[in-house]
Write a protein that holds these residues in place. Sequence first.
Motif, mmCIF file in Angstrom:
data_model
loop_
_atom_site.group_PDB
_atom_site.id
_atom_site.type_symbol
_atom_site.label_atom_id
_atom_site.label_comp_id
_atom_site.label_asym_id
_atom_site.label_seq_id
_atom_site.Cartn_x
_atom_site.Cartn_y
_atom_site.Cartn_z
ATOM 1 N N VAL A 27 0.885 -1.206 -0.228
ATOM 2 C CA VAL A 27 0.071 0.561 -0.140
ATOM 3 C C VAL A 27 0.616 0.948 0.185
ATOM 4 C CG1 VAL A 27 -1.724 0.935 1.315
ATOM 5 C CG2 VAL A 27 -1.562 -1.044 1.886
ATOM 6 N N VAL A 28 0.560 1.959 -1.200
ATOM 7 C CA VAL A 28 1.010 3.700 -0.765
ATOM 8 C C VAL A 28 0.368 4.381 -0.514
ATOM 9 C CG1 VAL A 28 2.538 5.226 -2.302
ATOM 10 C CG2 VAL A 28 2.668 2.999 -2.746
ATOM 11 N N PHE A 29 0.912 5.347 0.956
ATOM 12 C CA PHE A 29 -0.436 6.501 1.068
ATOM 13 C C PHE A 29 0.482 7.714 -0.006
ATOM 14 C CE2 PHE A 29 -1.113 2.587 3.853
ATOM 15 C CZ PHE A 29 -2.841 3.335 4.396
ATOM 16 N N THR A 30 -0.173 8.595 -0.814
ATOM 17 C CA THR A 30 0.039 9.551 -1.496
ATOM 18 C C THR A 30 0.167 10.993 0.592
ATOM 19 O OG1 THR A 30 -1.787 10.043 -2.466
ATOM 20 C CG2 THR A 30 -0.333 8.661 -4.213
ATOM 21 N N GLN A 31 0.726 11.746 -0.113
ATOM 22 C CA GLN A 31 0.678 12.910 0.592
ATOM 23 C C GLN A 31 0.371 14.095 -0.113
ATOM 24 O OE1 GLN A 31 1.855 13.352 3.530
ATOM 25 N NE2 GLN A 31 0.967 15.453 3.583
ATOM 26 N N LYS A 34 -6.528 18.125 -1.943
ATOM 27 C CA LYS A 34 -7.635 19.718 -1.678
ATOM 28 C C LYS A 34 -8.904 19.401 -1.546
ATOM 29 C CE LYS A 34 -4.027 21.908 -4.622
ATOM 30 N NZ LYS A 34 -4.222 22.464 -5.761
ATOM 31 N N ARG A 35 -9.313 17.732 -1.607
ATOM 32 C CA ARG A 35 -10.869 17.452 -1.594
ATOM 33 C C ARG A 35 -11.260 17.763 -0.464
ATOM 34 N NH1 ARG A 35 -12.842 16.334 -5.943
ATOM 35 N NH2 ARG A 35 -14.986 14.898 -5.211
ATOM 36 N N HIS A 36 -10.459 17.136 0.895
ATOM 37 C CA HIS A 36 -11.278 16.829 2.039
ATOM 38 C C HIS A 36 -12.659 17.000 2.669
ATOM 39 C CE1 HIS A 36 -8.024 20.689 2.896
ATOM 40 N NE2 HIS A 36 -7.735 20.239 3.128
ATOM 41 N N CYS A 37 -12.942 14.798 1.810
ATOM 42 C CA CYS A 37 -13.929 14.433 2.029
ATOM 43 C C CYS A 37 -14.373 14.229 3.579
ATOM 44 C CB CYS A 37 -14.001 13.166 1.580
ATOM 45 S SG CYS A 37 -13.182 13.753 -0.428
ATOM 46 N N LYS A 38 -15.319 14.692 3.800
ATOM 47 C CA LYS A 38 -16.350 14.579 4.954
ATOM 48 C C LYS A 38 -16.020 13.107 5.326
ATOM 49 C CE LYS A 38 -20.569 14.716 7.520
ATOM 50 N NZ LYS A 38 -21.481 15.302 7.878
ATOM 51 N N GLY A 39 -15.750 12.905 6.894
ATOM 52 C CA GLY A 39 -15.183 11.860 7.258
ATOM 53 C C GLY A 39 -14.235 10.711 6.967
ATOM 54 N N CYS A 40 -13.076 11.152 6.606
ATOM 55 C CA CYS A 40 -12.169 11.083 5.474
ATOM 56 C C CYS A 40 -11.367 10.622 6.807
ATOM 57 C CB CYS A 40 -11.298 12.211 5.411
ATOM 58 S SG CYS A 40 -9.058 11.225 4.912
ATOM 59 N N HIS A 41 -10.919 9.753 6.691
ATOM 60 C CA HIS A 41 -9.654 8.771 8.084
ATOM 61 C C HIS A 41 -7.988 9.021 7.422
ATOM 62 C CE1 HIS A 41 -9.874 6.046 4.710
ATOM 63 N NE2 HIS A 41 -8.382 4.884 5.244
ATOM 64 N N ASN A 42 -7.900 9.863 6.992
ATOM 65 C CA ASN A 42 -6.286 10.219 6.661
ATOM 66 C C ASN A 42 -6.272 11.365 6.070
ATOM 67 O OD1 ASN A 42 -5.729 7.342 6.409
ATOM 68 N ND2 ASN A 42 -5.911 7.354 4.151
ATOM 69 N N GLU A 43 -6.669 12.443 7.696
ATOM 70 C CA GLU A 43 -6.587 13.974 7.539
ATOM 71 C C GLU A 43 -4.758 14.305 7.532
ATOM 72 O OE1 GLU A 43 -9.362 16.362 9.590
ATOM 73 O OE2 GLU A 43 -10.916 15.044 9.344
ATOM 74 N N LEU A 74 -3.258 1.933 -3.721
ATOM 75 C CA LEU A 74 -2.491 3.424 -4.146
ATOM 76 C C LEU A 74 -3.977 3.934 -2.998
ATOM 77 C CD1 LEU A 74 -1.810 4.086 -7.383
ATOM 78 C CD2 LEU A 74 -0.026 3.413 -5.564
ATOM 79 N N SER A 75 -3.652 4.615 -2.209
ATOM 80 C CA SER A 75 -4.317 5.308 -1.317
ATOM 81 C C SER A 75 -3.575 6.594 -1.133
ATOM 82 C CB SER A 75 -4.649 4.294 0.248
ATOM 83 O OG SER A 75 -5.930 5.168 0.495
ATOM 84 N N GLY A 76 -4.808 7.455 0.146
ATOM 85 C CA GLY A 76 -3.841 8.932 -0.024
ATOM 86 C C GLY A 76 -4.081 9.197 1.486
ATOM 87 N N GLY A 77 -3.541 10.730 1.457
ATOM 88 C CA GLY A 77 -4.507 11.464 0.064
ATOM 89 C C GLY A 77 -5.153 11.041 -0.686
ATOM 90 N N THR A 102 -7.196 1.923 -6.645
ATOM 91 C CA THR A 102 -7.116 2.973 -6.007
ATOM 92 C C THR A 102 -8.055 3.298 -5.609
ATOM 93 O OG1 THR A 102 -5.533 3.301 -8.021
ATOM 94 C CG2 THR A 102 -6.416 5.062 -7.232
ATOM 95 N N TYR A 103 -7.684 3.663 -4.417
ATOM 96 C CA TYR A 103 -8.583 4.404 -3.202
ATOM 97 C C TYR A 103 -8.679 6.231 -3.684
ATOM 98 C CZ TYR A 103 -9.940 0.225 -0.791
ATOM 99 O OH TYR A 103 -9.810 -1.167 -0.254
ATOM 100 N N THR A 104 -10.248 6.798 -3.661
ATOM 101 C CA THR A 104 -9.762 8.048 -4.796
ATOM 102 C C THR A 104 -11.023 8.803 -3.740
ATOM 103 O OG1 THR A 104 -9.578 9.804 -5.958
ATOM 104 C CG2 THR A 104 -10.657 7.659 -6.569
ATOM 105 N N GLY A 105 -11.242 10.211 -3.289
ATOM 106 C CA GLY A 105 -11.836 11.012 -3.231
ATOM 107 C C GLY A 105 -13.252 11.240 -4.948
ATOM 108 N N TYR A 106 -12.655 11.057 -5.889
ATOM 109 C CA TYR A 106 -13.511 11.810 -6.781
ATOM 110 C C TYR A 106 -13.857 10.187 -7.322
ATOM 111 C CZ TYR A 106 -9.601 15.079 -7.753
ATOM 112 O OH TYR A 106 -8.740 16.293 -7.615
#
Length: 115
Positions: A27-31, A34-43, A74-77, A102-106
């Motif tokens: 797992v790669v957590f990108t840094q 700009k989305r700042h999704c409500k409930g994000c677990h990786n703020e 691929l996750s994030g960020g 890939t996990y994304t907020g889009y």
Amino acid sequence: MMSQDKKIRIAGIIEESIVDGPGFRFVVFTQGCKRHCKGCHNEETWDLDGGKIVSIDEILNKLDENPLLDGITLSGGEPFMQAEEMALLAGEAKQLGLDVVTYTGYKYEELLDSN
């Protein structure tokens, strides 16, 4: 491997995971996000200047060293903030026989519209 020494900004890596997609995963957590999704677990990954810079080759070498891996996640960020680099990493991972998640907020439609 053909990453042309590209670099990415990451928050961190988990080299062996069973909770971030199907099978045994890297797992790669990108840094940066700009989305700042409500409930994000990786703020903590939102800061665009946080994390560290690593070469894609460094990640690919780690992937290649573990024959037990089923795939890369691929996750994030937000991975799509570094879309070109993530596509390169994903393509090289596929060449190694790994699947890619890939996990994304889009939403899918938003990604299609960004072309």
